[in-house]
Structure formats: structure tokens, C-alpha cells
Scaffold this motif. Structure first.
Motif, PDB file in Angstrom:
ATOM      1  N   ALA A 164       0.829  -1.209   0.000  1.00 18.64           N
ATOM      2  CA  ALA A 164       0.000   0.000   0.000  1.00 18.64           C
ATOM      3  C   ALA A 164       0.864   1.259   0.000  1.00 18.64           C
ATOM      4  O   ALA A 164       0.576   2.219  -0.726  1.00 18.64           O
ATOM      5  N   ILE A 165       1.934   1.251   0.778  1.00 26.37           N
ATOM      6  CA  ILE A 165       2.833   2.411   0.807  1.00 26.37           C
ATOM      7  C   ILE A 165       3.497   2.615  -0.550  1.00 26.37           C
ATOM      8  O   ILE A 165       3.621   3.746  -1.038  1.00 26.37           O
ATOM      9  N   ALA A 166       3.899   1.536  -1.204  1.00 26.32           N
ATOM     10  CA  ALA A 166       4.514   1.638  -2.532  1.00 26.32           C
ATOM     11  C   ALA A 166       3.525   2.193  -3.547  1.00 26.32           C
ATOM     12  O   ALA A 166       3.880   3.044  -4.374  1.00 26.32           O
ATOM     13  N   ILE A 167       2.274   1.747  -3.488  1.00 31.02           N
ATOM     14  CA  ILE A 167       1.250   2.237  -4.418  1.00 31.02           C
ATOM     15  C   ILE A 167       0.986   3.719  -4.175  1.00 31.02           C
ATOM     16  O   ILE A 167       0.888   4.504  -5.128  1.00 31.02           O
ATOM     17  N   ILE A 168       0.883   4.120  -2.905  1.00 29.61           N
ATOM     18  CA  ILE A 168       0.630   5.530  -2.590  1.00 29.61           C
ATOM     19  C   ILE A 168       1.774   6.404  -3.087  1.00 29.61           C
ATOM     20  O   ILE A 168       1.544   7.480  -3.660  1.00 29.61           O
ATOM     21  N   ALA A 169       2.996   5.952  -2.903  1.00 28.79           N
ATOM     22  CA  ALA A 169       4.153   6.728  -3.372  1.00 28.79           C
ATOM     23  C   ALA A 169       4.146   6.856  -4.891  1.00 28.79           C
ATOM     24  O   ALA A 169       4.415   7.936  -5.440  1.00 28.79           O
ATOM     25  N   ALA A 170       3.821   5.768  -5.581  1.00 25.07           N
ATOM     26  CA  ALA A 170       3.792   5.809  -7.052  1.00 25.07           C
ATOM     27  C   ALA A 170       2.692   6.729  -7.554  1.00 25.07           C
ATOM     28  O   ALA A 170       2.906   7.528  -8.476  1.00 25.07           O
ATOM     29  N   VAL A 171       1.521   6.649  -6.941  1.00 23.99           N
ATOM     30  CA  VAL A 171       0.396   7.493  -7.370  1.00 23.99           C
ATOM     31  C   VAL A 171       0.697   8.954  -7.079  1.00 23.99           C
ATOM     32  O   VAL A 171       0.351   9.830  -7.882  1.00 23.99           O
ATOM     33  N   ASN A 172       1.346   9.225  -5.953  1.00 21.29           N
ATOM     34  CA  ASN A 172       1.719  10.602  -5.633  1.00 21.29           C
ATOM     35  C   ASN A 172       2.653  11.175  -6.694  1.00 21.29           C
ATOM     36  O   ASN A 172       2.475  12.308  -7.146  1.00 21.29           O
ATOM     37  N   GLY A 173       3.650  10.409  -7.096  1.00 19.07           N
ATOM     38  CA  GLY A 173       4.593  10.880  -8.111  1.00 19.07           C
ATOM     39  C   GLY A 173       3.935  11.085  -9.457  1.00 19.07           C
ATOM     40  O   GLY A 173       4.149  12.104 -10.122  1.00 19.07           O
ATOM     41  N   VAL A 174       3.095  10.161  -9.860  1.00 18.83           N
ATOM     42  CA  VAL A 174       2.408  10.264 -11.147  1.00 18.83           C
ATOM     43  C   VAL A 174       1.368  11.384 -11.103  1.00 18.83           C
ATOM     44  O   VAL A 174       1.191  12.108 -12.081  1.00 18.83           O
ATOM     45  N   GLY A 175       0.707  11.544  -9.966  1.00 19.15           N
ATOM     46  CA  GLY A 175      -0.321  12.578  -9.827  1.00 19.15           C
ATOM     47  C   GLY A 175       0.245  13.965 -10.018  1.00 19.15           C
ATOM     48  O   GLY A 175      -0.354  14.814 -10.677  1.00 19.15           O
ATOM     49  N   THR A 176       1.404  14.223  -9.456  1.00 20.64           N
ATOM     50  CA  THR A 176       2.046  15.533  -9.606  1.00 20.64           C
ATOM     51  C   THR A 176       2.406  15.777 -11.061  1.00 20.64           C
ATOM     52  O   THR A 176       2.192  16.873 -11.596  1.00 20.64           O
ATOM     53  N   SER A 177       2.935  14.765 -11.701  1.00 23.96           N
ATOM     54  CA  SER A 177       3.312  14.882 -13.110  1.00 23.96           C
ATOM     55  C   SER A 177       2.077  15.132 -13.981  1.00 23.96           C
ATOM     56  O   SER A 177       2.102  15.988 -14.866  1.00 23.96           O
ATOM     57  N   LEU A 178       1.022  14.390 -13.739  1.00 28.53           N
ATOM     58  CA  LEU A 178      -0.200  14.554 -14.524  1.00 28.53           C
ATOM     59  C   LEU A 178      -0.831  15.925 -14.298  1.00 28.53           C
ATOM     60  O   LEU A 178      -1.358  16.527 -15.227  1.00 28.53           O
ATOM     61  N   SER A 179      -0.778  16.389 -13.072  1.00 25.20           N
ATOM     62  CA  SER A 179      -1.345  17.703 -12.770  1.00 25.20           C
ATOM     63  C   SER A 179      -0.651  18.796 -13.567  1.00 25.20           C
ATOM     64  O   SER A 179      -1.307  19.664 -14.148  1.00 25.20           O
ATOM     65  N   SER A 180       0.673  18.759 -13.621  1.00 30.98           N
ATOM     66  CA  SER A 180       1.395  19.775 -14.391  1.00 30.98           C
ATOM     67  C   SER A 180       1.133  19.621 -15.888  1.00 30.98           C
ATOM     68  O   SER A 180       1.019  20.621 -16.611  1.00 30.98           O
ATOM     69  N   THR A 181       0.991  18.402 -16.364  1.00 38.15           N
ATOM     70  CA  THR A 181       0.693  18.172 -17.783  1.00 38.15           C
ATOM     71  C   THR A 181      -0.677  18.719 -18.152  1.00 38.15           C
ATOM     72  O   THR A 181      -0.822  19.424 -19.159  1.00 38.15           O
ATOM     73  N   PHE A 182      -1.689  18.431 -17.323  1.00 37.45           N
ATOM     74  CA  PHE A 182      -3.034  18.933 -17.608  1.00 37.45           C
ATOM     75  C   PHE A 182      -3.104  20.457 -17.487  1.00 37.45           C
ATOM     76  O   PHE A 182      -3.826  21.112 -18.235  1.00 37.45           O
ATOM     77  N   SER A 183      -2.341  21.037 -16.566  1.00 43.02           N
ATOM     78  CA  SER A 183      -2.298  22.494 -16.454  1.00 43.02           C
ATOM     79  C   SER A 183      -1.701  23.110 -17.717  1.00 43.02           C
ATOM     80  O   SER A 183      -2.178  24.139 -18.231  1.00 43.02           O
ATOM     81  N   SER A 184      -0.654  22.472 -18.229  1.00 41.44           N
ATOM     82  CA  SER A 184      -0.012  22.946 -19.449  1.00 41.44           C
ATOM     83  C   SER A 184      -0.974  22.863 -20.637  1.00 41.44           C
ATOM     84  O   SER A 184      -1.080  23.808 -21.438  1.00 41.44           O
TER      85      SER A 184
END
Length: 54
Positions: free
Chosen positions: A28-48
Motif C-alpha cells: 500500500a505504501i509503494a502504491i501511494i508513493a507511485a500514485v503521488n509521483g504520477v499525480g504531480t506529473s499529470l497535474s502539471s501536464t493537464f495544467s499545461s
């Protein structure tokens, strides 16, 4: 009473359940860390993309 204590000490089902719980928590901790990293990246991509469309 002595046989109860000996039987309790030989019983490993509780230890197995704890081990499975620790494994599940680690996954669960590994999944949360991965989603956190991808979420930040996706957020900046969608903002762009949103800025480009305006």
C-alpha cells in the motif's frame, strides 16, 4: 494450564497473519508513493494543456 501455554507458543497462525498484514502495508505504501509521483506529473501536464487551449 501448562499444555495451553505450550499450545499457544507453538501456534504460528497469528504470526502469519501479522506477516501478511505487514506485506499488505508495504504494498500500500509503494502504491501511494507511485500514485503521488504520477499525480504531480499529470497535474502539471493537464495544467499545461489547459493553458495551451485558452
Amino acid at each position: 494450564m501448562k499444555s495451553f501455554v505450550v499450545k499457544f507458543l507453538k501456534n504460528e497462525s497469528g504470526a502469519t497473519a501479522i506477516e501478511y498484514g505487514l506485506i499488505a502495508a508495504g504494498i500500500a505504501i509503494a502504491i501511494i508513493a507511485a500514485v503521488n509521483g504520477v499525480g504531480t506529473s499529470l497535474s502539471s501536464t493537464f495544467s499545461s494543456i489547459s493553458t495551451s487551449l485558452k
